[in-house]
Design a protein around this motif. Structure first.
Motif, PDB file in Angstrom:
ATOM      1  N   VAL A 125      14.929  -9.043  -9.720  1.00 29.72           N
ATOM      2  CA  VAL A 125      14.439  -9.057 -11.175  1.00 29.72           C
ATOM      3  C   VAL A 125      14.325  -7.582 -11.788  1.00 29.72           C
ATOM      4  O   VAL A 125      13.994  -6.767 -11.230  1.00 29.72           O
ATOM      5  N   ALA A 126      14.866  -7.693 -13.089  1.00 28.80           N
ATOM      6  CA  ALA A 126      14.927  -6.388 -13.922  1.00 28.80           C
ATOM      7  C   ALA A 126      13.698  -6.273 -14.703  1.00 28.80           C
ATOM      8  O   ALA A 126      13.071  -7.237 -15.260  1.00 28.80           O
ATOM      9  N   LEU A 127      12.564  -5.439 -14.491  1.00 26.93           N
ATOM     10  CA  LEU A 127      11.319  -5.036 -15.163  1.00 26.93           C
ATOM     11  C   LEU A 127      11.457  -4.297 -16.173  1.00 26.93           C
ATOM     12  O   LEU A 127      11.885  -3.203 -15.928  1.00 26.93           O
ATOM     13  N   GLN A 128      10.418  -4.511 -17.177  1.00 25.06           N
ATOM     14  CA  GLN A 128      10.498  -3.645 -18.364  1.00 25.06           C
ATOM     15  C   GLN A 128       9.249  -3.716 -18.766  1.00 25.06           C
ATOM     16  O   GLN A 128       8.545  -4.676 -18.696  1.00 25.06           O
ATOM     17  N   GLY A 129       8.531  -2.163 -19.095  1.00 27.18           N
ATOM     18  CA  GLY A 129       7.261  -2.116 -19.541  1.00 27.18           C
ATOM     19  C   GLY A 129       6.640  -0.956 -19.406  1.00 27.18           C
ATOM     20  O   GLY A 129       7.487  -0.078 -19.293  1.00 27.18           O
ATOM     21  N   SER A 130       5.418  -0.610 -19.688  1.00 28.10           N
ATOM     22  CA  SER A 130       4.742   0.502 -19.642  1.00 28.10           C
ATOM     23  C   SER A 130       4.662   1.047 -18.279  1.00 28.10           C
ATOM     24  O   SER A 130       4.693   0.253 -17.185  1.00 28.10           O
ATOM     25  N   PRO A 131       4.812   2.423 -17.980  1.00 29.68           N
ATOM     26  CA  PRO A 131       4.510   3.124 -16.616  1.00 29.68           C
ATOM     27  C   PRO A 131       3.205   2.533 -15.857  1.00 29.68           C
ATOM     28  O   PRO A 131       3.293   2.195 -14.668  1.00 29.68           O
ATOM     29  N   ASP A 132       2.294   2.277 -16.837  1.00 29.70           N
ATOM     30  CA  ASP A 132       1.033   1.622 -16.087  1.00 29.70           C
ATOM     31  C   ASP A 132       1.013   0.193 -15.627  1.00 29.70           C
ATOM     32  O   ASP A 132       0.612  -0.137 -14.378  1.00 29.70           O
ATOM     33  N   MET A 133       1.891  -0.503 -16.445  1.00 27.16           N
ATOM     34  CA  MET A 133       1.809  -1.832 -16.024  1.00 27.16           C
ATOM     35  C   MET A 133       2.843  -2.087 -14.784  1.00 27.16           C
ATOM     36  O   MET A 133       2.671  -2.810 -13.925  1.00 27.16           O
ATOM     37  N   LEU A 134       3.758  -1.383 -14.853  1.00 25.26           N
ATOM     38  CA  LEU A 134       4.803  -1.378 -13.632  1.00 25.26           C
ATOM     39  C   LEU A 134       4.364  -0.883 -12.443  1.00 25.26           C
ATOM     40  O   LEU A 134       4.873  -1.287 -11.273  1.00 25.26           O
ATOM     41  N   THR A 135       3.467   0.129 -12.658  1.00 38.09           N
ATOM     42  CA  THR A 135       2.725   0.735 -11.398  1.00 38.09           C
ATOM     43  C   THR A 135       1.985  -0.390 -10.894  1.00 38.09           C
ATOM     44  O   THR A 135       1.837  -0.627  -9.576  1.00 38.09           O
ATOM     45  N   ALA A 136       1.301  -0.952 -11.680  1.00 40.18           N
ATOM     46  CA  ALA A 136       0.279  -2.146 -11.100  1.00 40.18           C
ATOM     47  C   ALA A 136       1.010  -3.250 -10.445  1.00 40.18           C
ATOM     48  O   ALA A 136       0.527  -3.673  -9.473  1.00 40.18           O
ATOM     49  N   VAL A 137       2.167  -3.695 -11.246  1.00 39.02           N
ATOM     50  CA  VAL A 137       2.999  -4.749 -10.660  1.00 39.02           C
ATOM     51  C   VAL A 137       3.988  -4.411  -9.076  1.00 39.02           C
ATOM     52  O   VAL A 137       3.581  -5.014  -8.204  1.00 39.02           O
ATOM     53  N   LEU A 138       4.225  -3.223  -9.182  1.00 41.68           N
ATOM     54  CA  LEU A 138       4.983  -2.809  -7.992  1.00 41.68           C
ATOM     55  C   LEU A 138       4.183  -2.127  -7.034  1.00 41.68           C
ATOM     56  O   LEU A 138       4.649  -2.034  -5.677  1.00 41.68           O
ATOM     57  N   GLN A 139       2.896  -1.872  -7.298  1.00 44.18           N
ATOM     58  CA  GLN A 139       2.139  -1.070  -6.221  1.00 44.18           C
ATOM     59  C   GLN A 139       2.880   0.250  -5.731  1.00 44.18           C
ATOM     60  O   GLN A 139       2.654   0.532  -4.420  1.00 44.18           O
ATOM     61  N   GLN A 140       3.393   0.685  -6.540  1.00 47.12           N
ATOM     62  CA  GLN A 140       4.117   2.051  -6.409  1.00 47.12           C
ATOM     63  C   GLN A 140       3.826   2.903  -7.359  1.00 47.12           C
ATOM     64  O   GLN A 140       4.238   2.521  -8.719  1.00 47.12           O
ATOM     65  N   TYR A 141       3.407   4.154  -7.775  1.00 45.44           N
ATOM     66  CA  TYR A 141       3.206   4.771  -8.612  1.00 45.44           C
ATOM     67  C   TYR A 141       4.586   5.108  -9.368  1.00 45.44           C
ATOM     68  O   TYR A 141       5.298   5.736  -8.744  1.00 45.44           O
TER      69      TYR A 141
ATOM     70  N   THR B   1       0.711  13.303  -6.943  1.00 44.12           N
ATOM     71  CA  THR B   1       0.104  11.819  -6.805  1.00 44.12           C
ATOM     72  C   THR B   1       0.331  11.131  -5.977  1.00 44.12           C
ATOM     73  O   THR B   1       1.533  11.110  -5.257  1.00 44.12           O
ATOM     74  N   CYS B   2      -0.449  10.179  -5.334  1.00 42.81           N
ATOM     75  CA  CYS B   2      -0.229   9.248  -4.224  1.00 42.81           C
ATOM     76  C   CYS B   2       0.887   8.255  -4.982  1.00 42.81           C
ATOM     77  O   CYS B   2       0.441   7.269  -5.721  1.00 42.81           O
ATOM     78  N   LYS B   3       1.977   8.062  -4.357  1.00 46.18           N
ATOM     79  CA  LYS B   3       2.784   7.183  -4.673  1.00 46.18           C
ATOM     80  C   LYS B   3       3.211   6.048  -3.969  1.00 46.18           C
ATOM     81  O   LYS B   3       3.258   4.798  -4.578  1.00 46.18           O
ATOM     82  N   GLU B   4       3.050   6.004  -2.649  1.00 46.13           N
ATOM     83  CA  GLU B   4       3.277   4.827  -1.864  1.00 46.13           C
ATOM     84  C   GLU B   4       2.686   5.037  -0.512  1.00 46.13           C
ATOM     85  O   GLU B   4       2.589   6.175  -0.045  1.00 46.13           O
ATOM     86  N   LYS B   5       2.224   3.925   0.126  1.00 43.17           N
ATOM     87  CA  LYS B   5       1.425   3.969   1.494  1.00 43.17           C
ATOM     88  C   LYS B   5       2.328   3.117   2.258  1.00 43.17           C
ATOM     89  O   LYS B   5       2.630   2.084   1.973  1.00 43.17           O
ATOM     90  N   ILE B   6       2.708   3.541   3.787  1.00 45.28           N
ATOM     91  CA  ILE B   6       3.467   2.648   4.683  1.00 45.28           C
ATOM     92  C   ILE B   6       2.627   2.764   5.858  1.00 45.28           C
ATOM     93  O   ILE B   6       2.796   3.871   6.439  1.00 45.28           O
ATOM     94  N   SER B   7       2.169   1.663   6.464  1.00 40.66           N
ATOM     95  CA  SER B   7       1.332   1.740   7.556  1.00 40.66           C
ATOM     96  C   SER B   7       2.178   1.829   8.651  1.00 40.66           C
ATOM     97  O   SER B   7       3.348   1.220   8.752  1.00 40.66           O
ATOM     98  N   GLN B   8       1.957   2.520   9.689  1.00 45.25           N
ATOM     99  CA  GLN B   8       2.693   2.747  10.963  1.00 45.25           C
ATOM    100  C   GLN B   8       2.088   2.084  12.232  1.00 45.25           C
ATOM    101  O   GLN B   8       0.962   1.975  12.463  1.00 45.25           O
ATOM    102  N   ASP B   9       2.986   1.628  13.130  1.00 45.04           N
ATOM    103  CA  ASP B   9       2.456   0.755  14.328  1.00 45.04           C
ATOM    104  C   ASP B   9       2.354   2.010  15.443  1.00 45.04           C
ATOM    105  O   ASP B   9       2.874   2.636  15.560  1.00 45.04           O
TER     106      ASP B   9
END
Length: 682
Positions: free
Chosen positions: A500-516, A633-641
C-alpha cells in the motif's frame, strides 16, 4: 485405512475408497487417501477467520521465533520421518535433502526476523518527501493478505515441498492449506502431526489435504495466494480456473523444466572442471532417482568431446548401486511408484524417436536387497541426440526420472541457442574455468533460466549443486518453468503481502507505521534517552543537543589520528577546480563529534553497546567556523530473544541522527545508528 486430513482444527477422514498408496520399494499396500465429503469452502473460511487473524496479529519477530521452534521440534522426530521416507523409494541422502533440507528452510526464514521490524506489518523502503514545506510525504507499507496460502505440491519432495513454502507464508503472517501429491502424502502427514501436536502454531494456521483438492479452487478470492509445483500441463489447467481468473487470484507456478548443463569448450579431460562435470551429471541423474524439477535433462558438450563424455558418464553411472534404500551400499532407490515408472518409460519411448539409448536398460535393472518387479525400480538411462537444433522432442518432452540426453554443440553461441529451445527452465549450469565464457553465458542465456550455477574448481567442494534451490535465492524460472519465484529471502515474503502506498503528514505516517518519520513532531526528552530501558523508550522520543563549532585544529587532529590525509582535509590545498572552497571536515569527524553530542557519558546506563550503522550520508560540506547540533530521535525498536537463559534481556533501538547546520537549519549529515539496550524485566 484412509489417510486422514487435518482440517477445521481436527483430523478427518474422507469418504469413499480413495486413491490406493503403495510402498515404492516392496509394492506393499499402505492405505488410501481421500478428501471426498470435506467442505472446501469451510476449510478456506477456517483458514481466513482463525489462522489469518491469529498470524497477522503476531510481529515478524514472533513469527520468526515460531518457525525456529517448529524446526527444533521437528529435529526431535527425524528417525520416524526417515523411516517413512524410505517407503517413497528415497535413499538416506535423498531423505536428507527432503527432510533436513526442509527443516533448514524453517531455520533460514526464522533468521530473517533480524532484518524485519518488530511489527505485524512492514514499512518498506525509504520515506519520500512530497512537499517543499516538509509537511507532506509518502511511504510504502506491506500488510499480510487476509486470505490463505494454498500450496499444491509435487510428489518428489513430500517434506521439503511443504516446509519451503509454509516458512515463507508463515513469516508473512498468512495461514497455509497444503495439498501434497497423494502418492507420498503419508510422509507429509507425519510432519504435520508433529507440528500440530507441538502446540506451536495458532489454530487455523496450517491445514492438510490428503487426497484431491475437490472444489477448493472454486472457493478462492483475491486475498488468497496459490502456489503450484508439478507439470506445466497440470499447472495450466489449474491456472485457467474461471474463479482464479475472475478474481485475479495470485497464482505462482513452478513447473518441471528441461534444465541444461553445459561443458564449456575450455574444459579438457584431466582438468578439475571435467571431473566436476561428470560428477555433477551423475549426481543429478541418480539423486532422488532423477525425480527433481531441477534435474539435468539436457547435457551439452563440445562436439569433439561428446564421445569422451559419453564414455566417462557411462562408467560413472555403472558404479551406481540400485536397490533397497535401507541397504547402506545403495546409492539410488526407486521411483515413487509404478505409475510414475510407467509414465517415465512412456516419455522415454517418445524421446527415442529422435535419440538413441547409449547407457541403461529399459526392461531390466539389477537391484540389491530388493525385488525389481515388486518395486518401482528403473535403470539410469543416458540418451544421445546428435541433432539438437533440428529435433524438437528433446526440448519438449521430460521423462521425470533418472533420464538425461547428451547433445553436441559447435560453439558457445550455439550452446546458448540450444538451451533456449527448452523455452525456459528453473536452472542451468555452465562448467568452465574461463571467466569470459562464464560472463558471456550468463548475459546471453540468463533470460531463459531462473538460476545459473557457474561451476569451476574454486567452488567445486563447497557448491551446493545444480539442483539445489536455496532459501535466500529465488526458485523459479521463466516460460515453461512457470514464470514464478519462490523463497528468495525477503523477496518471497512480499508475495503474501499487499503493498500500500501511503501519503500524509510526517506525524500521521509516524503514528500509522510506528516508525519515526523525518520531520515528524518529536517527543521532547525530559531525561537523556540513554537513561531509559528498552520498554521505557517511545517512538519519536527526541533529544536536541547543544552545538559544536568546527575548527581547523579539529580537522588536523582527526587527520593525524585516523591517517586520512585526503587533499580536501588539508589546509594548504589549492582548491581551484575542486568541489570545495577551503579545508573541509571529514564526514566521519562529523559523525564522531555528533556521538560526543548525543552520548550520555561517564555513568553506567541501560545502553549495552553500539550495534552499528544502517544508513549514513553526508549532505553538505562543513568548513572551519561552521556550527552544528544534532537532533537525536528514537526511530524504531526491535526486541531480541535470549540465546541462553543467562543472557541479559535486551532489544535493538534504531536512532535517527540528524546533523543540522545552526545558521540555516540545513542537514549536513544523516544516519541511523543502532544500540543494544537493556530491558527492565530480565
Amino acid at each position: 485405512m484412509i489417510i486422514e486430513s487435518y482440517v477445521l482444527g481436527r483430523w478427518m477422514t474422507g469418504k469413499g475408497e480413495g486413491q490406493p498408496l503403495y510402498h515404492a520399494v516392496t509394492g506393499e499396500y499402505i492405505g488410501s487417501a481421500s478428501t471426498e465429503g470435506l467442505n472446501m469452502g469451510e476449510v478456506l473460511d477456517f483458514a481466513r477467520q482463525k489462522g489469518n487473524k491469529a498470524l497477522r496479529k503476531m510481529t515478524f519477530q514472533q513469527r520468526g521465533l515460531m518457525l525456529k521452534a517448529l524446526a527444533l521440534h521437528l529435529q526431535q522426530h527425524l528417525p520416524e520421518l526417515y523411516s517413512l521416507s524410505y517407503k517413497t523409494g528415497a535413499t538416506k541422502a535423498d531423505s536428507w535433502v527432503d527432510i533436513e533440507g526442509g527443516i533448514g528452510n524453517l531455520f533460514s526464514y526464522a533468521s530473517l526476523r533480524r532484518k524485519l521490524p518488530d511489527l505485524p506489518y512492514w514499512p518498506e523502503g525509504e520515506a519520500h518527501l512530497l512537499g517543499k514545506a516538509k509537511t507532506f510525504m509518502g511511504h510504502h507499507l506491506l500488510l499480510p493478505k487476509e486470505g490463505a496460502a494454498i500450496h499444491i505440491n509435487a510428489y518428489n519432495f513430500p517434506v521439503w515441498g511443504m516446509l519451503e513454502k509454509i516458512a515463507v507464508n508463515f513469516m508473512a503472517g498468512v495461514p497455509a492449506i497444503v495439498k501434497p501429491a497423494t502418492v507420498g502424502c503419508y510422509l507429509t502427514q507425519a510432519v504435520v502431526k508433529h507440528m500440530v501436536n507441538s502446540g506451536i502454531l495458532p489454530e487455523g494456521a496450517l491445514q492438510l489435504l490428503c487426497g484431491s483438492t475437490g472444489n477448493l479452487l472454486n472457493e478462492v478470492n483475491a486475498q488468497d495466494t496459490i502456489t503450484f509445483t508439478g507439470s506445466a500441463h497440470t499447472g495450466l489447467q489449474l491456472k485457467s480456473n474461471p474463479t482464479i481468473l475472475q478474481n485475479n487470484v495470485s497464482f505462482t507456478m513452478e513447473a518441471d523444466s528441461l534444465n541444461a548443463i553445459v561443458l564449456a569448450e575450455d574444459v579438457e579431460p584431466g582438468m578439475p572442471e571435467w571431473d566436476l562435470f561428470i560428477k555433477e551429471v551423475r549426481r543429478e541423474m541418480t539423486l532422488k532417482c532423477g525425480q527433481r524439477c531441477t534435474g539435468v535433462r539436457r547435457i551439452l558438450v563440445p562436439e569433439n568431446k561428446i564421445d569422451l563424455v559419453q564414455n566417462d558418464l557411462s562408467k560413472a553411472l555403472s558404479q551406481t548401486v540400485i536397490g533397497n534404500p535401507l541397504n547402506e551400499k545403495v546409492r539410488m532407490g526407486s521411483l515413487a511408484g509404478k505409475t510414475q515408472k510407467a509414465e517415465v518409460l512412456k516419455q522415454v519411448s517418445l524421446l527415442l524417436k529422435t535419440s538413441e539409448l547409449v547407457y541403461g536398460n529399459l526392461e531390466t535393472v539389477e537391484v540389491v536387497d530388493a525385488n525389481a518387479q515388486a518395486g518401482a525400480f528403473i535403470s539410469p538411462l543416458l540418451l544421445r541426440n546428435n541433432q539438437p537444433l533440428h529435433t524438437s522432442e528433446v526440448h519438449n518432452i521430460e521423462a521425470f526420472g533418472p533420464v538425461s540426453t547428451l547433445m553436441p554443440y559447435r560453439n558457445l553461441e550455439e550452446a546458448i541457442t540450444i538451451t533456449k529451445l527448452g523455452k525456459g527452465s528453473l536452472v542451468s549450469t555452465i562448467v568452465t574455468a574461463s571467466r569470459n565464457t562464464a560472463r558471456e553465458y550468463v548475459l546471453e542465456a540468463g533470460t531463459y533460466h531462473g538460476r545459473i550455477l557457474i561451476l569451476n574448481q574454486q567452488c567445486g567442494k563447497e557448491n551446493t549443486g545444480h539442483g539445489s534451490p536455496l532459501p535466500m535465492l529465488v526458485h523459479g524460472g521463466p516460460g515453461r518453468a512457470g514464470g514464478g519465484e519462490e523463497m528468495g529471502g525477503l523477496r518471497g515474503i512480499h508475495h503474501y503481502m499487499q503493498r500500500v502506498a501511503l501519503q500524509g503528514s510526517p506525524d500521521m505516517l509516524t503514528a500509522v507505521l510506528q516508525q519515526y518519520q523525518p520531520n515528524a513532531t518529536g517527543i521532547p526528552a525530559t531525561i537523556h534517552p540513554f537513561k531509559k530501558h528498552f520498554e521505557e523508550l517511545e517512538i519519536g522520543y527526541q533529544l536536541i543537543t547543544k552545538s559544536i563549532t568546527m575548527t581547523s585544529e579539529l580537522i588536523d587532529a582527526f587527520a593525524n589520528l585516523s591517517g586520512d590525509h585526503f587533499y580536501a582535509h588539508l589546509r594548504n590545498t589549492d582548491f581551484e577546480g575542486t568541489m570545495f572552497t577551503q579545508q573541509v571536515a571529514h564526514g566521519y569527524l562529523l559523525l564522531s563529534l555528533s556521538a560526543g553530542l548525543f552520548v550520555d557519558s561517564y555513568e553506567k546506563n541501560p545502553v549495552l553497546l553500539n550495534y552499528g550503522i544502517d544508513e549514513l550520508r553526508f549532505t553538505k560540506p562543513v568548513y572551519p567556523g561552521m556550527s552544528f547540533h544534532v537532533r537525536f530521535t528514537c526511530k524504531e525498536k526491535i526486541s531480541q530473544d535470549k540465546k541462553e537463559p543467562t543472557d541479559i534481556a535486551r532489544g535493538i533501538v534504531k536512532w535517527l541522527v540528524e546533523m543540522i547546520d545552526d545558521e540555516n537549519d540545513e542537514l549536513i549529515g544523516i544516519a541511523t545508528i543502532l544500540t543494544m539496550v537493556k530491558k527492565l524485566e530480565q
